[in-house]
Design a protein around this motif. Sequence first.
Motif, short mmCIF file in Angstrom:
data_model
loop_
_atom_site.label_atom_id
_atom_site.label_comp_id
_atom_site.label_asym_id
_atom_site.label_seq_id
_atom_site.Cartn_x
_atom_site.Cartn_y
_atom_site.Cartn_z
N LEU A 1 0.86 -1.18 0.00
CA LEU A 1 0.00 0.00 0.00
C LEU A 1 0.90 1.24 0.00
CD1 LEU A 1 -2.60 -0.84 2.84
CD2 LEU A 1 -2.95 -1.07 0.37
N PRO A 2 1.32 1.65 -1.19
CA PRO A 2 2.33 2.70 -1.27
C PRO A 2 1.94 4.02 -0.61
CG PRO A 2 2.00 1.64 -3.39
CD PRO A 2 0.90 1.16 -2.50
N GLN A 3 0.65 4.28 -0.50
CA GLN A 3 0.20 5.56 0.05
C GLN A 3 0.08 5.57 1.57
OE1 GLN A 3 -1.50 3.18 -1.03
NE2 GLN A 3 -3.34 3.04 0.22
N ILE A 4 0.31 4.41 2.19
CA ILE A 4 0.12 4.33 3.65
C ILE A 4 1.11 5.25 4.37
CG2 ILE A 4 1.72 2.48 4.23
CD1 ILE A 4 -0.48 1.28 5.99
N SER A 5 0.69 5.75 5.52
CA SER A 5 1.58 6.66 6.24
C SER A 5 2.12 6.00 7.51
CB SER A 5 0.87 7.96 6.57
OG SER A 5 0.07 7.78 7.71
N LEU A 6 3.24 6.54 7.94
CA LEU A 6 3.92 6.01 9.11
C LEU A 6 3.04 6.08 10.35
CD1 LEU A 6 6.65 4.99 10.14
CD2 LEU A 6 7.38 7.35 10.35
N GLY A 7 2.35 7.19 10.51
CA GLY A 7 1.48 7.35 11.67
C GLY A 7 0.41 6.28 11.72
N THR A 8 -0.11 5.91 10.59
CA THR A 8 -1.13 4.87 10.52
C THR A 8 -0.59 3.53 11.01
OG1 THR A 8 -2.27 5.96 8.71
CG2 THR A 8 -2.65 3.60 8.93
N VAL A 9 0.64 3.23 10.65
CA VAL A 9 1.24 1.98 11.09
C VAL A 9 1.40 1.97 12.61
CG1 VAL A 9 3.29 0.51 10.98
CG2 VAL A 9 2.39 1.56 8.90
N TYR A 10 1.93 3.04 13.14
CA TYR A 10 2.10 3.12 14.60
C TYR A 10 0.77 3.08 15.32
CZ TYR A 10 7.12 3.89 14.64
OH TYR A 10 8.48 3.73 14.52
N ARG A 11 -0.21 3.84 14.82
CA ARG A 11 -1.51 3.84 15.48
C ARG A 11 -2.15 2.47 15.47
NH1 ARG A 11 -2.88 9.67 13.36
NH2 ARG A 11 -2.58 8.61 11.37
N ASN A 12 -2.04 1.77 14.35
CA ASN A 12 -2.67 0.46 14.27
C ASN A 12 -1.93 -0.60 15.08
OD1 ASN A 12 -5.16 0.33 12.66
ND2 ASN A 12 -3.90 1.48 11.22
N LEU A 13 -0.62 -0.51 15.14
CA LEU A 13 0.09 -1.47 15.96
C LEU A 13 -0.33 -1.33 17.41
CD1 LEU A 13 3.67 -1.42 14.41
CD2 LEU A 13 2.12 -3.37 14.51
N ASP A 14 -0.51 -0.11 17.84
CA ASP A 14 -0.93 0.07 19.23
C ASP A 14 -2.37 -0.41 19.44
OD1 ASP A 14 -0.17 1.00 21.87
OD2 ASP A 14 -1.78 2.46 21.61
N LEU A 15 -3.22 -0.16 18.47
CA LEU A 15 -4.60 -0.64 18.57
C LEU A 15 -4.64 -2.17 18.58
CD1 LEU A 15 -7.63 0.78 16.67
CD2 LEU A 15 -7.28 -1.67 16.80
N LEU A 16 -3.88 -2.79 17.71
CA LEU A 16 -3.85 -4.25 17.65
C LEU A 16 -3.28 -4.84 18.94
CD1 LEU A 16 -2.63 -4.59 13.95
CD2 LEU A 16 -4.84 -5.39 14.82
N ARG A 17 -2.33 -4.16 19.51
CA ARG A 17 -1.79 -4.60 20.80
C ARG A 17 -2.87 -4.53 21.88
NH1 ARG A 17 -0.77 -2.43 25.24
NH2 ARG A 17 -0.99 -0.29 24.49
N ARG A 18 -3.62 -3.43 21.90
CA ARG A 18 -4.67 -3.30 22.91
C ARG A 18 -5.75 -4.36 22.74
NH1 ARG A 18 -6.84 2.11 21.92
NH2 ARG A 18 -5.25 2.41 20.36
N GLN A 19 -5.96 -4.77 21.51
CA GLN A 19 -6.93 -5.84 21.25
C GLN A 19 -6.35 -7.22 21.51
OE1 GLN A 19 -7.90 -5.01 17.07
NE2 GLN A 19 -9.95 -4.42 17.77
N GLY A 20 -5.07 -7.28 21.79
CA GLY A 20 -4.43 -8.57 22.03
C GLY A 20 -4.17 -9.35 20.75
N ARG A 21 -4.19 -8.66 19.62
CA ARG A 21 -3.98 -9.38 18.36
C ARG A 21 -2.53 -9.42 17.92
NH1 ARG A 21 -8.04 -8.70 13.76
NH2 ARG A 21 -8.11 -6.44 13.97
N VAL A 22 -1.70 -8.58 18.51
CA VAL A 22 -0.26 -8.70 18.29
C VAL A 22 0.42 -8.55 19.65
CG1 VAL A 22 -0.43 -7.63 16.00
CG2 VAL A 22 0.31 -6.25 17.95
N ALA A 23 1.63 -9.05 19.76
CA ALA A 23 2.38 -8.92 21.00
C ALA A 23 3.40 -7.80 20.84
CB ALA A 23 3.10 -10.23 21.33
#
Lengths: 126, 126
Positions: free
Chosen positions: A36-58
């Motif tokens: 996804l060439p248009q994706i932004s860095l902030g989106t990656v960081y925000r989603n990693l934190d969200l996924l962590r809160r959901q327990g979907r990533v460690a």
Amino acid sequence: MNIRKSKPRGAILEELQKLKTHPRGDELYDIVRRRLPQISLGTVYRNLDLLRRQGRVAAIFCGDFNRYDGDISSHPHFLCRQCKRLWDFEASGIPEKIEPVRDDDVFQVEGHYIVFYGLCDRCPSE
Amino acid sequence: MNIRKSKPRGAILEELQKLKTHPRGDELYDIVRRRLPQISLGTVYRNLDLLRRQGRVAAIFCGDFNRYDGDISSHPHFLCRQCKRLWDFEASGIPEKIEPVRDDDVFQVEGHYIVFYGLCDRCPSE
DNA sequence: TTTGATGCAAAGTATTTGCAATCGG
DNA sequence: CCGATTGCAAATACTTTGCATCAAA
């Protein structure tokens, strides 16, 4: 907060789960960007934190909790203290359960992790 | 490289050993500065790394190895994933020895540490 | 005298945040 | 439509580094 699906989030999770080494947010950004060439860095960081809160990533946190693992089962890691990369690591003597001695109201324990450290074969000793 | 004594280094080690919580370089800088007002941040970081190489302080590394402990005995820690502070922590079930399954040439293991994580009493849950 | 150590400031690395635009349900 | 999510860019947080100067042995 009602969580919706989004294409970036799906791609982030999928790409993370494919990896054996456990990237920082910016490293995963470089990988997801190939898809996804248009994706932004902030989106990656925000989603990693969200996924962590959901327990979907460690997250292996320390200082800044900045290494993510798509495999949420508990297992030890090896950290190269020079290049800072992190791998899965097999070890014997890992206890079934480790527990806090006191269960007071100072610390609300969510889990624990075991990290081996040293140098990997690509990093010369000092 | 012949290591000399210096007043800043002595103060850094002493102040670190006094602490129960385990600071980052910049936090220790704020503390040491009360004693040596002219000390610089770079000096603190340089000396913490030197002391770590000498085995005189412990570093809890991950991502950036940025939390230091003046107590070099092996013991578990508790990390608040919100405020990122690190404390000593008592736990039961800590094994006497944990060992790598394979001793190959990929990883040169120097040690390991156990980190409990969660929230401390000063940090509200999300 | 030699060279390790320092202070200062600038640069580097990784992450977070504000905001208007966009998209999902 | 409404509000969750995004891209962008600026800001932040922490650490490292270059260099002239200082000081330990």
